[in-house]
Each structure stands twice: as C-alpha cells, then as structure tokens.
Design a protein around this motif. Sequence first.
Motif, PDB file in Angstrom:
ATOM      1  N   THR A 150       8.671 -13.007  -7.575  1.00 47.37           N
ATOM      2  CA  THR A 150       9.473 -11.818  -8.175  1.00 47.37           C
ATOM      3  C   THR A 150      10.958 -11.891  -7.605  1.00 47.37           C
ATOM      4  OG1 THR A 150       7.259 -10.860  -8.119  1.00 47.37           O
ATOM      5  CG2 THR A 150       9.533  -9.481  -8.630  1.00 47.37           C
ATOM      6  N   ALA A 151      11.036 -12.228  -6.274  1.00 46.43           N
ATOM      7  CA  ALA A 151      12.461 -12.007  -5.619  1.00 46.43           C
ATOM      8  C   ALA A 151      13.398 -13.307  -6.392  1.00 46.43           C
ATOM      9  CB  ALA A 151      12.725 -12.020  -4.137  1.00 46.43           C
ATOM     10  N   ALA A 152      12.729 -14.352  -6.417  1.00 45.60           N
ATOM     11  CA  ALA A 152      13.295 -15.461  -7.174  1.00 45.60           C
ATOM     12  C   ALA A 152      13.729 -15.290  -8.599  1.00 45.60           C
ATOM     13  CB  ALA A 152      12.566 -16.674  -6.918  1.00 45.60           C
ATOM     14  N   ARG A 153      12.840 -14.605  -9.248  1.00 45.06           N
ATOM     15  CA  ARG A 153      13.375 -14.348 -10.622  1.00 45.06           C
ATOM     16  C   ARG A 153      14.322 -13.480 -10.956  1.00 45.06           C
ATOM     17  NH1 ARG A 153       6.640 -14.052 -12.711  1.00 45.06           N
ATOM     18  NH2 ARG A 153       6.528 -16.413 -12.905  1.00 45.06           N
ATOM     19  N   VAL A 154      14.294 -12.263 -10.071  1.00 47.07           N
ATOM     20  CA  VAL A 154      15.174 -11.356  -9.971  1.00 47.07           C
ATOM     21  C   VAL A 154      16.375 -11.876  -9.780  1.00 47.07           C
ATOM     22  CG1 VAL A 154      16.107  -9.007  -9.174  1.00 47.07           C
ATOM     23  CG2 VAL A 154      13.673  -9.260  -9.593  1.00 47.07           C
ATOM     24  N   GLY A 155      16.611 -12.742  -8.921  1.00 47.96           N
ATOM     25  CA  GLY A 155      17.782 -13.588  -8.407  1.00 47.96           C
ATOM     26  C   GLY A 155      18.354 -14.537  -9.414  1.00 47.96           C
ATOM     27  N   GLY A 156      17.786 -14.679 -10.515  1.00 49.23           N
ATOM     28  CA  GLY A 156      18.130 -15.212 -11.732  1.00 49.23           C
ATOM     29  C   GLY A 156      17.892 -16.773 -11.768  1.00 49.23           C
ATOM     30  N   SER A 157      16.749 -17.343 -11.074  1.00 45.12           N
ATOM     31  CA  SER A 157      16.077 -18.573 -10.902  1.00 45.12           C
ATOM     32  C   SER A 157      15.204 -18.576 -12.301  1.00 45.12           C
ATOM     33  CB  SER A 157      15.236 -18.783  -9.893  1.00 45.12           C
ATOM     34  OG  SER A 157      16.162 -18.835  -8.802  1.00 45.12           O
ATOM     35  N   SER A 158      15.524 -19.815 -13.017  1.00 43.93           N
ATOM     36  CA  SER A 158      14.564 -19.972 -14.082  1.00 43.93           C
ATOM     37  C   SER A 158      13.330 -20.208 -13.716  1.00 43.93           C
ATOM     38  CB  SER A 158      15.331 -21.284 -14.827  1.00 43.93           C
ATOM     39  OG  SER A 158      15.092 -22.624 -13.975  1.00 43.93           O
ATOM     40  N   GLY A 159      12.441 -20.177 -14.898  1.00 41.81           N
ATOM     41  CA  GLY A 159      11.036 -20.403 -14.764  1.00 41.81           C
ATOM     42  C   GLY A 159      10.663 -21.931 -14.177  1.00 41.81           C
ATOM     43  N   ARG A 160      11.330 -22.977 -14.557  1.00 44.49           N
ATOM     44  CA  ARG A 160      11.012 -24.158 -14.149  1.00 44.49           C
ATOM     45  C   ARG A 160      11.413 -24.191 -12.636  1.00 44.49           C
ATOM     46  NH1 ARG A 160      13.415 -29.167 -17.473  1.00 44.49           N
ATOM     47  NH2 ARG A 160      12.016 -27.785 -18.900  1.00 44.49           N
ATOM     48  N   ARG A 161      12.711 -23.679 -12.320  1.00 44.17           N
ATOM     49  CA  ARG A 161      13.040 -23.785 -10.921  1.00 44.17           C
ATOM     50  C   ARG A 161      12.098 -23.079 -10.007  1.00 44.17           C
ATOM     51  NH1 ARG A 161      17.718 -24.564  -7.836  1.00 44.17           N
ATOM     52  NH2 ARG A 161      17.881 -23.434  -5.911  1.00 44.17           N
ATOM     53  N   VAL A 162      11.685 -21.967 -10.423  1.00 45.25           N
ATOM     54  CA  VAL A 162      10.802 -21.233  -9.569  1.00 45.25           C
ATOM     55  C   VAL A 162       9.470 -21.824  -9.360  1.00 45.25           C
ATOM     56  CG1 VAL A 162       9.046 -19.208  -9.559  1.00 45.25           C
ATOM     57  CG2 VAL A 162      11.561 -18.914 -10.279  1.00 45.25           C
ATOM     58  N   LEU A 163       8.935 -22.688 -10.467  1.00 41.79           N
ATOM     59  CA  LEU A 163       7.756 -23.167 -10.360  1.00 41.79           C
ATOM     60  C   LEU A 163       7.777 -24.652  -9.252  1.00 41.79           C
ATOM     61  CD1 LEU A 163       4.756 -23.914 -11.436  1.00 41.79           C
ATOM     62  CD2 LEU A 163       5.764 -25.153 -13.016  1.00 41.79           C
ATOM     63  N   VAL A 164       9.057 -25.320  -9.694  1.00 46.06           N
ATOM     64  CA  VAL A 164       9.082 -26.569  -8.926  1.00 46.06           C
ATOM     65  C   VAL A 164       9.446 -26.165  -7.393  1.00 46.06           C
ATOM     66  CG1 VAL A 164      10.500 -28.641  -8.615  1.00 46.06           C
ATOM     67  CG2 VAL A 164       9.710 -27.847 -10.705  1.00 46.06           C
ATOM     68  N   ARG A 165      10.351 -25.075  -7.184  1.00 46.91           N
ATOM     69  CA  ARG A 165      10.995 -24.905  -5.894  1.00 46.91           C
ATOM     70  C   ARG A 165      10.111 -23.983  -5.069  1.00 46.91           C
ATOM     71  NH1 ARG A 165      16.369 -26.313  -5.088  1.00 46.91           N
ATOM     72  NH2 ARG A 165      15.917 -25.433  -3.030  1.00 46.91           N
ATOM     73  N   HIS A 166       9.713 -23.060  -5.588  1.00 47.08           N
ATOM     74  CA  HIS A 166       8.789 -22.060  -4.853  1.00 47.08           C
ATOM     75  C   HIS A 166       7.018 -22.033  -5.009  1.00 47.08           C
ATOM     76  CE1 HIS A 166      12.566 -20.155  -3.968  1.00 47.08           C
ATOM     77  NE2 HIS A 166      13.011 -20.408  -5.301  1.00 47.08           N
ATOM     78  N   ILE A 167       6.862 -22.360  -6.164  1.00 41.87           N
ATOM     79  CA  ILE A 167       5.319 -22.212  -6.411  1.00 41.87           C
ATOM     80  C   ILE A 167       4.506 -23.368  -5.842  1.00 41.87           C
ATOM     81  CG2 ILE A 167       3.442 -21.707  -8.084  1.00 41.87           C
ATOM     82  CD1 ILE A 167       5.297 -20.038  -9.431  1.00 41.87           C
ATOM     83  N   LEU A 168       5.054 -24.488  -6.391  1.00 40.27           N
ATOM     84  CA  LEU A 168       4.147 -25.664  -6.318  1.00 40.27           C
ATOM     85  C   LEU A 168       4.113 -26.121  -4.791  1.00 40.27           C
ATOM     86  CD1 LEU A 168       5.395 -28.139  -9.337  1.00 40.27           C
ATOM     87  CD2 LEU A 168       3.163 -27.149  -8.929  1.00 40.27           C
ATOM     88  N   PRO A 169       5.226 -25.969  -3.883  1.00 39.69           N
ATOM     89  CA  PRO A 169       5.068 -26.366  -2.408  1.00 39.69           C
ATOM     90  C   PRO A 169       3.998 -25.288  -1.802  1.00 39.69           C
ATOM     91  CG  PRO A 169       7.418 -26.193  -3.278  1.00 39.69           C
ATOM     92  CD  PRO A 169       6.661 -25.606  -4.273  1.00 39.69           C
ATOM     93  N   ASN A 170       3.881 -24.066  -2.303  1.00 39.78           N
ATOM     94  CA  ASN A 170       2.867 -23.365  -1.403  1.00 39.78           C
ATOM     95  C   ASN A 170       1.622 -23.270  -2.009  1.00 39.78           C
ATOM     96  OD1 ASN A 170       4.329 -21.267   0.430  1.00 39.78           O
ATOM     97  ND2 ASN A 170       5.820 -21.242  -1.538  1.00 39.78           N
ATOM     98  N   ALA A 171       1.371 -23.904  -3.454  1.00 43.32           N
ATOM     99  CA  ALA A 171       0.201 -24.295  -4.246  1.00 43.32           C
ATOM    100  C   ALA A 171      -0.511 -25.592  -3.888  1.00 43.32           C
ATOM    101  CB  ALA A 171       0.231 -24.000  -5.445  1.00 43.32           C
ATOM    102  N   ALA A 172       0.261 -26.547  -2.981  1.00 40.83           N
ATOM    103  CA  ALA A 172      -0.169 -27.965  -3.011  1.00 40.83           C
ATOM    104  C   ALA A 172      -1.274 -27.873  -1.653  1.00 40.83           C
ATOM    105  CB  ALA A 172       0.953 -28.739  -2.580  1.00 40.83           C
TER     106      ALA A 172
END
Length: 325
Positions: A223-245
């Motif tokens: 949520t903080a990354a989205r509020v900060g203006g990150s795109s959905g693809r960037r949030v998925l690649v930079r934030h979600i995938l490293p923690n979901a792997a």
Amino acid sequence: MSSTADLHPTGPNGPRLPPDPDLSAGPATGHSATGPAGHSPAGHSPASPRRPARSRHPYRGALSTVRGRTGLVLVGAVVLAGLLAPLIAGHGPTDQSGQSLAGLGTPGHPLGTDDLGRDLLSRVLYGIRADLGIIAIAVPGGAVLGCLFALAAAAHPAADTVVQRVFDLVLAFPGLILALAITAILGPGRLPVILVIALAEVPAFGRLLRGSILVQREQEYVTAARVGGSSGRRVLVRHILPNAADPLIVQIAVSLSVAVFIEGAMSFLGVGVRPPAPTLGAVLSQAMPYLAQAPTFAAGPLITVTALVLGLSLIAEALNREIRR
C-alpha cells in the motif's frame, strides 16, 4: 518512640522533599529514552522488545541445521556418484558378461549382475545420471511454466479464472493416466517422462505463487509503494515477487523428490526410458521377477532412491522451518 521529624524530615529552610529517582540516578549520558507524555521518540514503547531482524541468508542458516546438513550429505553423495559414474564404474551399463544374477561381492561386480550379466553397479550409477538429467529439466520447466501462469492470473481477474480452470483440468487427470496418455501419443522415451513431470508440477508452483502474491498484496508495504506513485508492474516486480518467492524454494526441493518417484514409476511400468538405457526405476523393474532367487538384485536402486528422496525431503523441511521463523 519515633518523632514526627522521622516521618517528615526537614531542612534548615523547611520540609525536605524526597530525592527525584531520575535525577539521583546520575548525569545523563545521551538523549532521554522517552519523550513528552512518556512516549519514546520513535513512537515505540521502551518496554516492548524489538522483533529480531530476519537473517540475510535464511537458506544458509537452514542448510546449517542437522536436517539440512544430513540432506545435503545424502543428496550430494548420490549426485557425486552419478557425475563420477564413468570413473567409478568398472564396466559399461550395457556390457554383458558370462555371470548372470551374481550376488553381492562378486569379483569385478561389487553389487552383482542382472539376469543378462550386466554389472549392477554400473547400471545404478548411470541410472542416477539419467534420472538427474530428467528431473533437472522437468522440474525447472514445470516451475517456470507454473509461475508464468500465476503471474498471468495476478495481472487480471479474467485471466485468473482461466488459469484456475487450467490447473483444475491438469489435476483432474491422475498421474498414471496422464503418463499413459502422453506415452501413447509420443511413445516411450525421455521426452514423455519430462513432459509428465513438468505438467504434474505446473499446478503446484502456479497455485503456490498465486496464493503468495494474493497474501503479499494486502501488506502495508505494498500500500505504501502504491501511495508513493509506483506502478502496478513495479510493485509486483520490486516488492511482491521477492517476498513471495520463499515458498517456491521449498517447493522445488519437494518437487525434485516427487519427480524421482514419477520417473521411477514410469520406468517400472515400462512407459519410461526405453531399454537397455539404465534408470533406477528400470533396474528395479528388472529385479522384481528375481527377488526370491537373487534378493540383492534390487538393493542398489532401492538404497539409491531412498537416499535421494530422503535427502531432498530433509532439505525441504529445513528450508520450510527457516522460512517460517
């Protein structure tokens, strides 16, 4: 009898107040631990312990445990034996001799020979190489395909529905029926075995990654990354995938052990690698009719499969415990 001076000590200028505990503790050596109204400057209670930071190398810590080390030793021994098969084996896997069904300790044949006089040690060692080559291609292939399906499902709700139905379709077929169907189309060989293992692992990896992505999406850092203006693809690649792997690493170890069983079962049923090429399942299948006459015939492949599967299971359990800490 005590006097009132004992209860209310006085000084020369009037009543003497009790000493301030904060001032009597000595001079301050730094900033105060608490701010206004008793709150800490960072907003945390000074009495609450900090949560320990996660190790930067969780997998190294998992593999340093007793389970991890035992699993590494077992898997490493089997893999090393397979890689060094040309140096260890004294005969070719298809070379025949005049001694058939020789027992353990036969000169020149430490594990004996099969019904055609072929050296069992050579066939087990080269069978390890064949099995490792198959699962080294099939499991990563199934993992990549399953992860791609999961990413497609995470991109759009409509794609999620389609992907889930594809997973249900694959899971609707029992593994044996799937193996027989693919073998009937392509014929026995390495390729059908690789395809069966890969298809069997696609739903496992896909559903696992999809579930991890759904969990991570609800976390505050996303949520903080989205509020900060990150795109959905960037949030998925930079934030979600490293923690979901992290769960995928455990699943790889589990899938490798399952792949050993699938390959062995297909070779045992005669729908796997074509003879006379050696695999562990094929050697075990050849030993079945001679268990009463030569009970040690099946010892080599049984011990090897047990050590490999047990080692992979121990590694998977050690990784899982470390990730869940």
